[in-house]
Design a protein around this motif. Structure first.
Motif, PDB file in Angstrom:
ATOM      1  N   THR A 208       0.983  -1.474   0.040  1.00  0.00           N
ATOM      2  CA  THR A 208      -0.045   0.047   0.059  1.00  0.00           C
ATOM      3  C   THR A 208       0.768   0.679   0.019  1.00  0.00           C
ATOM      4  O   THR A 208       1.662   1.607   0.488  1.00  0.00           O
ATOM      5  CB  THR A 208      -0.847   0.034   1.090  1.00  0.00           C
ATOM      6  OG1 THR A 208      -0.018   0.253   2.327  1.00  0.00           O
ATOM      7  CG2 THR A 208      -1.532  -1.648   1.233  1.00  0.00           C
ATOM      8  N   THR A 209       0.338   1.982  -0.277  1.00  0.00           N
ATOM      9  CA  THR A 209       1.421   3.451  -0.430  1.00  0.00           C
ATOM     10  C   THR A 209       1.986   3.047   1.082  1.00  0.00           C
ATOM     11  O   THR A 209       2.774   4.415   1.329  1.00  0.00           O
ATOM     12  CB  THR A 209      -0.349   4.744  -0.916  1.00  0.00           C
ATOM     13  OG1 THR A 209      -0.778   4.935   0.381  1.00  0.00           O
ATOM     14  CG2 THR A 209      -0.066   4.742  -2.317  1.00  0.00           C
ATOM     15  N   GLN A 210       0.567   3.041   2.216  1.00  0.00           N
ATOM     16  CA  GLN A 210       1.409   3.592   3.828  1.00  0.00           C
ATOM     17  C   GLN A 210       2.701   2.261   4.012  1.00  0.00           C
ATOM     18  O   GLN A 210       3.396   2.766   5.070  1.00  0.00           O
ATOM     19  CB  GLN A 210       0.280   3.258   4.818  1.00  0.00           C
ATOM     20  CG  GLN A 210      -1.152   4.119   4.354  1.00  0.00           C
ATOM     21  CD  GLN A 210      -1.692   3.764   3.156  1.00  0.00           C
ATOM     22  OE1 GLN A 210      -1.687   3.398   2.848  1.00  0.00           O
ATOM     23  NE2 GLN A 210      -3.374   4.940   3.900  1.00  0.00           N
ATOM     24  N   GLU A 211       2.556   1.446   3.400  1.00  0.00           N
ATOM     25  CA  GLU A 211       3.402   0.651   3.647  1.00  0.00           C
ATOM     26  C   GLU A 211       5.146   0.998   2.668  1.00  0.00           C
ATOM     27  O   GLU A 211       5.788   0.812   3.153  1.00  0.00           O
ATOM     28  CB  GLU A 211       3.469  -0.507   3.003  1.00  0.00           C
ATOM     29  CG  GLU A 211       1.727  -1.474   3.567  1.00  0.00           C
ATOM     30  CD  GLU A 211       1.588  -2.883   3.402  1.00  0.00           C
ATOM     31  OE1 GLU A 211       1.287  -3.221   4.213  1.00  0.00           O
ATOM     32  OE2 GLU A 211       1.489  -2.571   2.056  1.00  0.00           O
ATOM     33  N   VAL A 212       4.742   1.216   1.472  1.00  0.00           N
ATOM     34  CA  VAL A 212       6.210   2.090   1.079  1.00  0.00           C
ATOM     35  C   VAL A 212       6.116   3.279   2.239  1.00  0.00           C
ATOM     36  O   VAL A 212       7.901   3.085   1.965  1.00  0.00           O
ATOM     37  CB  VAL A 212       5.569   2.966  -0.217  1.00  0.00           C
ATOM     38  CG1 VAL A 212       6.143   3.884  -1.000  1.00  0.00           C
ATOM     39  CG2 VAL A 212       4.748   1.628  -1.771  1.00  0.00           C
ATOM     40  N   SER A 213       5.511   3.727   2.402  1.00  0.00           N
ATOM     41  CA  SER A 213       5.885   5.151   2.884  1.00  0.00           C
ATOM     42  C   SER A 213       6.861   4.890   4.385  1.00  0.00           C
ATOM     43  O   SER A 213       7.632   4.831   4.950  1.00  0.00           O
ATOM     44  CB  SER A 213       4.786   6.433   4.046  1.00  0.00           C
ATOM     45  OG  SER A 213       4.117   6.717   2.178  1.00  0.00           O
ATOM     46  N   MET A 290      10.007  10.558   9.669  1.00  0.00           N
ATOM     47  CA  MET A 290       9.388  11.265   8.501  1.00  0.00           C
ATOM     48  C   MET A 290      10.009  10.692   7.379  1.00  0.00           C
ATOM     49  O   MET A 290      11.325  10.913   6.988  1.00  0.00           O
ATOM     50  CB  MET A 290       9.323  12.689   8.336  1.00  0.00           C
ATOM     51  CG  MET A 290       8.291  13.231   7.451  1.00  0.00           C
ATOM     52  SD  MET A 290       7.913  15.160   7.336  1.00  0.00           S
ATOM     53  CE  MET A 290       6.819  15.249   9.036  1.00  0.00           C
ATOM     54  N   PRO A 291       9.238   9.933   5.683  1.00  0.00           N
ATOM     55  CA  PRO A 291      10.147   8.985   5.409  1.00  0.00           C
ATOM     56  C   PRO A 291      10.094  10.870   3.963  1.00  0.00           C
ATOM     57  O   PRO A 291       8.909  11.585   4.175  1.00  0.00           O
ATOM     58  CB  PRO A 291       9.043   8.553   4.555  1.00  0.00           C
ATOM     59  CG  PRO A 291       8.311   9.389   4.974  1.00  0.00           C
ATOM     60  CD  PRO A 291       8.218   9.000   6.654  1.00  0.00           C
ATOM     61  N   SER A 292      10.935  10.978   3.181  1.00  0.00           N
ATOM     62  CA  SER A 292      11.321  12.025   2.741  1.00  0.00           C
ATOM     63  C   SER A 292      11.204  11.853   0.571  1.00  0.00           C
ATOM     64  O   SER A 292      10.774  10.447   1.118  1.00  0.00           O
ATOM     65  CB  SER A 292      13.267  12.025   1.753  1.00  0.00           C
ATOM     66  OG  SER A 292      14.032  11.338   1.292  1.00  0.00           O
ATOM     67  N   ILE A 293      10.699  12.334  -0.156  1.00  0.00           N
ATOM     68  CA  ILE A 293       9.736  11.795  -1.421  1.00  0.00           C
ATOM     69  C   ILE A 293      11.020  11.292  -1.292  1.00  0.00           C
ATOM     70  O   ILE A 293      10.916  10.243  -3.342  1.00  0.00           O
ATOM     71  CB  ILE A 293      10.164  13.486  -2.364  1.00  0.00           C
ATOM     72  CG1 ILE A 293       9.207  14.739  -1.497  1.00  0.00           C
ATOM     73  CG2 ILE A 293       9.701  13.289  -3.486  1.00  0.00           C
ATOM     74  CD1 ILE A 293       8.737  15.643  -2.119  1.00  0.00           C
ATOM     75  N   ALA A 294      12.505  11.736  -1.685  1.00  0.00           N
ATOM     76  CA  ALA A 294      13.244  11.120  -2.077  1.00  0.00           C
ATOM     77  C   ALA A 294      13.305   9.484  -2.177  1.00  0.00           C
ATOM     78  O   ALA A 294      13.873   8.426  -2.783  1.00  0.00           O
ATOM     79  CB  ALA A 294      14.829  11.373  -1.684  1.00  0.00           C
ATOM     80  N   SER A 295      13.708   9.031  -0.110  1.00  0.00           N
ATOM     81  CA  SER A 295      12.965   7.412   0.178  1.00  0.00           C
ATOM     82  C   SER A 295      11.948   7.180  -0.745  1.00  0.00           C
ATOM     83  O   SER A 295      11.903   6.024  -0.659  1.00  0.00           O
ATOM     84  CB  SER A 295      13.703   7.733   1.390  1.00  0.00           C
ATOM     85  OG  SER A 295      11.934   8.429   1.964  1.00  0.00           O
ATOM     86  N   ILE A 296      11.193   7.479  -0.599  1.00  0.00           N
ATOM     87  CA  ILE A 296      10.189   7.006  -1.006  1.00  0.00           C
ATOM     88  C   ILE A 296      10.034   6.584  -2.190  1.00  0.00           C
ATOM     89  O   ILE A 296       9.685   5.704  -2.871  1.00  0.00           O
ATOM     90  CB  ILE A 296       8.630   7.574  -1.465  1.00  0.00           C
ATOM     91  CG1 ILE A 296       8.054   7.956   0.244  1.00  0.00           C
ATOM     92  CG2 ILE A 296       7.470   7.656  -1.562  1.00  0.00           C
ATOM     93  CD1 ILE A 296       6.950   8.755   0.441  1.00  0.00           C
TER      94      ILE A 296
END
Length: 347
Positions: A208-213, A290-296
Motif C-alpha cells: 500500500t502507499t502507507q507501507e511504501v512510506s 518522516m520519509p523523504s520524497i527521495a526515499s519514497i
C-alpha cells in the motif's frame, strides 16, 4: 490710497498664513497617510484570532511598530478601522510601509502566508513542535490531531502510520489557519503526490502507499546518501519477498526510543516492541521517521539485485557494503566492528 495698500498688505498676510497652514496641513497629511511609518525592526506583526481591537492598537503603540502613534491613530480613525475591524493574521512589515497601507492590510486581512518547509523530522512530537512554532495554534493542538485515531482513519490511515501522510516540501499556509484545516491541506497534498504512476508502482510491489512510506522511512534511516537509497530499498524488498526479518538497525533505535545509540548491541535487540524488526517479521506498524520524497521514490524505483545483507563501510563514509551470503556479510561486519573498536565507539 494708503488704506488700499494697507488692505492689500493685510490680505497678503492672510494669504501667507493660509498658505502656511495649508502647507503644514498637507505636510501632516502626507506624514500621516503617505510617508513611510514603520519604526520596528520586526519582520511581521501578528494579530491573534479574536484579539480585541483595543489590544491590537495598544500593542502597535507599546511595541513601537510605527514612528508616530498619533498619526497612526488619526489615520485609523479616518479610515474607520474600529468599525471595519482588524482581521487576524501575520502581517509583513517593511520600512517603506505607510500608515494607510498598514491599516488597509489590517482591515482587509491582507497577510503574508507562512512558507512552511519541513524535512528530516524524526517524531510526531518534533513535527507538532515545528507546527506550533510556525502557526498560531500551539504544538499540543497539533499533537492531539496527529494522535487522533478517528482523524487518521478519516484519511485512510491508522494512528501508527498517520505520520506518513505528511510529505516533506514547502507549503504556503496562512499563520492563523486552524490546525484541522492545516492537516487537511497536507491530506490533499498527499493525494496529489501519489499519482497514478506512483500508485501503480506500489501495487506492483504488493504494498500500500502507507507501507511504501513505512519502508521508505527505514531506507531513509539507513542511508546517509540519496544515491544509495534505491540499492538499500532493493535489499529490504528482497528480504520481504523471502519472508526474512528486516533486521534494520534504525527500527531498533526507534523501538528503544534512544536516538543517541551509535552501536546497536544485543541488549538493544532484546526489546519486545513491534518496531523491532529483529524480532517481528514484515514492516513495522508505521514509519520510524518522516520519509523523504527521495526515499519514497527510491522504494518505488528500487535497484534490482540479489543482496540481502549490508553493513556500514569501515571508512565511515556513510556508504555500505552489500552481500548475498552470510559468509560475505560476516567479513564486512568484522571490518566495521574493528573500526568501531578502533574509535572506541561502544554504544
Amino acid at each position: 490710497m494708503a488704506e488700499n495698500r494697507k488692505n492689500r498688505r493685510g490680505l497678503g498676510i492672510v494669504l501667507i498664513i493660509v498658505l502656511i497652514v495649508a502647507l503644514v496641513a498637507a505636510f501632516i497629511g502626507y506624514q500621516a497617510f503617505m510617508a513611510p511609518s514603520i519604526a520596528t525592526d520586526a519582520e511581521y506583526f501578528y494579530v491573534k484570532t479574536d484579539e480585541p481591537y483595543e489590544s491590537v492598537i495598544k500593542r502597535i503603540e507599546d511595541e513601537g511598530v510605527v514612528k508616530n502613534f498619533t498619526y497612526f491613530s488619526y489615520v485609523a480613525k479616518a479610515m474607520d478601522l474600529q468599525s471595519a475591524g482588524i482581521k487576524p493574521g501575520r502581517y509583513k512589515l517593511s520600512k517603506d510601509l505607510t500608515n494607510r497601507r498598514l491599516i488597509g492590510n489590517l482591515r482587509g486581512g491582507y497577510q503574508d502566508a507562512v512558507k512552511f518547509r519541513f524535512q528530516n523530522i524524526r517524531l510526531k512530537e518534533d513535527f507538532a513542535g515545528l507546527l506550533g512554532k510556525s502557526f498560531e495554534a500551539d504544538s499540543l493542538a497539533f499533537l492531539n490531531l496527529l494522535n487522533d485515531e478517528a482523524l487518521a482513519k478519516s484519511y485512510g490511515f491508522t494512528k501508527d502510520n498517520f505520520y506518513s501522510m505528511f510529505i516533506p516540501n514547502t507549503y504556503e499556509i496562512y499563520w492563523n489557519t486552524q490546525p484541522k484545516e492545516i492537516i487537511d491541506r497536507f491530506g490533499k497534498e498527499y493525494e496529489k503526490f501519489w499519482t497514478a504512476e506512483r500508485k501503480a508502482k506500489a501495487e506492483a510491489l504488493n504494498l500500500t502507499t502507507q507501507e511504501v512510506s513505512t519502508l521508505a522511512s527505514i531506507v531513509k534511516g539507513e542511508a546517509l546518501h540519496v544515491d544509495e537509497m534505491p540499492k538499500i530499498a532493493g535489499l529490504y524488498l528482497n528480504r520481504l519477498k523471502k519472508g526474512m526479518l528486516l533486521q534494520a538497525d534504525p527500527t531498533v533505535i526507534f523501538a528503544n526510543n534512544d536516538f543517541t545509540i551509535r552501536r546497536v548491541l544485543n541488549r538493544h535487540l532484546a526489546i519486545d516492541n513491534p518496531y523491532n524488526t529483529y524480532r517481528y517479521k514484515g514492516l513495522p506498524p508505521g514509519p520510524i521517521m518522516m520519509p523523504s520524497i527521495a526515499s519514497i521514490d527510491a522504494v518505488l524505483n528500487f535497484n534490482q539485485h540479489n543482496y540481502i545483507y549490508m553493513c556500514a563501510k569501515d571508512d565511515f563514509s556513510g556508504y555500505h557494503l552489500f552481500a548475498e551470503t552470510v559468509a560475505e556479510h560476516l567479513v564486512n561486519a568484522r571490518k566495521f566492528q574493528r573500526a568501531l573498536d578502533a574509535r572506541n565507539i561502544k554504544k
